[in-house]
Design a protein around this motif. Structure first.
Motif, PDB file in Angstrom:
ATOM      1  N   ARG A  19       0.834  -1.208   0.000  1.00  0.00           N
ATOM      2  CA  ARG A  19       0.000   0.000   0.000  1.00  0.00           C
ATOM      3  C   ARG A  19       0.866   1.255   0.000  1.00  0.00           C
ATOM      4  NH1 ARG A  19      -2.553  -3.627   3.372  1.00  0.00           N
ATOM      5  NH2 ARG A  19      -4.714  -4.176   2.807  1.00  0.00           N
ATOM      6  N   ASN A  20       1.906   1.245   0.803  1.00  0.00           N
ATOM      7  CA  ASN A  20       2.810   2.395   0.853  1.00  0.00           C
ATOM      8  C   ASN A  20       3.456   2.636  -0.508  1.00  0.00           C
ATOM      9  OD1 ASN A  20       3.917   4.414   2.672  1.00  0.00           O
ATOM     10  ND2 ASN A  20       5.892   3.396   2.391  1.00  0.00           N
ATOM     11  N   ASN A  23       0.681   3.907  -3.020  1.00  0.00           N
ATOM     12  CA  ASN A  23       0.308   5.291  -2.727  1.00  0.00           C
ATOM     13  C   ASN A  23       1.337   6.264  -3.283  1.00  0.00           C
ATOM     14  OD1 ASN A  23      -2.073   4.659  -1.378  1.00  0.00           O
ATOM     15  ND2 ASN A  23      -1.087   4.549   0.630  1.00  0.00           N
ATOM     16  N   ASN A  27       0.201   8.911  -6.430  1.00  0.00           N
ATOM     17  CA  ASN A  27       0.235  10.322  -6.036  1.00  0.00           C
ATOM     18  C   ASN A  27       1.370  11.099  -6.687  1.00  0.00           C
ATOM     19  OD1 ASN A  27      -2.056  10.270  -4.296  1.00  0.00           O
ATOM     20  ND2 ASN A  27      -0.810   9.271  -2.717  1.00  0.00           N
ATOM     21  N   TYR A  53      -6.816  -1.239  -5.410  1.00  0.00           N
ATOM     22  CA  TYR A  53      -6.255  -0.011  -5.983  1.00  0.00           C
ATOM     23  C   TYR A  53      -6.713   0.173  -7.425  1.00  0.00           C
ATOM     24  CZ  TYR A  53      -3.338   1.505  -2.119  1.00  0.00           C
ATOM     25  OH  TYR A  53      -2.907   2.007  -0.906  1.00  0.00           O
TER      26      TYR A  53
END
Length: 326
Positions: A19-20, A23, A27, A53
């Motif tokens: 997830r990190n 992200n 972004n 996602y």
């Protein structure tokens, strides 16, 4: 923002970090991205995270396949990529939000074929990047290859680089090896006219305890030696002007792998296989000036080199042990 960048993310059992990573990609300040997530037969929840996602971001494409390793996974990603540019991010790492905007701007501003940034190793899942300043360095092909062989400022890592896609037209990552980047990076550099480097840290290389890099084994040592010497003989054959840095690279790897062997207390590996690679390296000395060669070494490398050359393996081992204990 007309140029599409294809970002290839090989994924294998990295649910804790994924997830990190994702992200940090979605972004990005540069938005024209194709994000190719390739699930390499994960047995944890990685695929489920990818699907979540994908439902949020239509730039994401997912490939789900049986486990075959990072080389095959990257090759599949390159084949499926539709962007003019290709970047790689490992699924347990993360990137600065400006990374691909900065790398693309450097490619366009300097008319380069590969753009790269600095990398930091971190145990922090939320490390901050350094402020960007435009002090980029433009390398010719030969200068970039020298720096790659010297392995101080420019490394083999794919992840810190943005490539024009055409560079991969006849180049694939080799299967069933641990250090696939070593086999590929110099071939990509050799196809370039210009390579642009910014020393700004934009890529965060997360150091987890179960990663390949943090688990030295006799196999990984042998694989590293094999990769460097394979590259050495290919460059020797095709780029004789690089002999000095090329010879340096094989002496350097013998010293480096000796340190690794001592770290895991495998003295048999040092005395047999690693030392046999040193003998191979020693045979190549006639190609270069020893004075020029040793000028490239750090003080530790230079002392190691002379101890090996005099066949003083016991003192060499003591030197390594002293260095490890510091």
């Amino acid at each position: 923002m007309t140029h599409k960048i294809s970002i290839i993310v090989p994924i294998y059992n990295t649910e804790k970090y994924l997830r990190n990573c994702l992200n940090s990609i979605i972004n990005q300040t540069y938005k024209n991205l194709e994000i190719i997530l390739i699930n390499d037969g994960s047995t944890d929840n990685s695929l489920s995270i990818c699907n979540n996602y994908k439902n949020k971001d239509n730039r994401i494409k997912i490939v789900d396949k049986t486990h075959s390793g990072v080389s095959d996974t990257r090759n599949i990603g390159i084949k499926k990529a539709t962007g003019e540019y290709i970047g790689f991010v490992d699924s347990d790492d993360y990137i600065d939000k400006h990374m691909f905007e900065i790398l693309l701007n450097n490619l366009e501003n300097y008319n380069g074929d590969i753009s790269m940034c600095n990398l930091e190793e971190t145990c922090d899942l939320d490390a901050q990047s350094t402020n960007f300043c435009d002090n980029s360095i433009v390398y010719s092909k030969e200068k970039a290859l020298k720096e790659l062989l010297y392995d101080k400022n420019i490394g083999n890592y794919m992840m810190v680089k943005l490539f024009k896609k055409f560079l991969f037209e006849d180049i694939k990552f080799p299967p069933n090896v641990l250090y696939e980047d070593i086999y590929v990076a110099y071939k990509l550099f050799a196809k370039c006219n210009k390579i642009v480097y910014t020393p700004t840290t934009l890529y965060h290389y997360f150091q987890r305890k179960d990663s390949i890099v943090n688990n030295i084994t006799s196999y990984s040592i042998k694989d590293y030696l094999k990769a460097i010497f394979s590259r050495y003989y290919d460059i020797k054959k095709n780029y004789s002007t690089l002999n000095l840095y090329n010879v340096y690279s094989i002496f350097n790897v013998v010293i480096k792998m000796s340190v690794w062997a001592v770290k895991i207390n495998n003295y048999k590996l040092f005395n047999n296989e690693i030392y046999s690679y040193y003998i191979k390296a020693k045979k190549e000395l006639s190609l270069v000036s020893e004075k020029e060669l040793t000028s490239l070494f750090s003080s530790f490398e230079k002392e190691s080199y002379y101890l090996l050359k005099s066949n003083n393996r016991n003192e060499f081992l003591k030197l390594i042990q002293k260095r490890i204990c510091k």
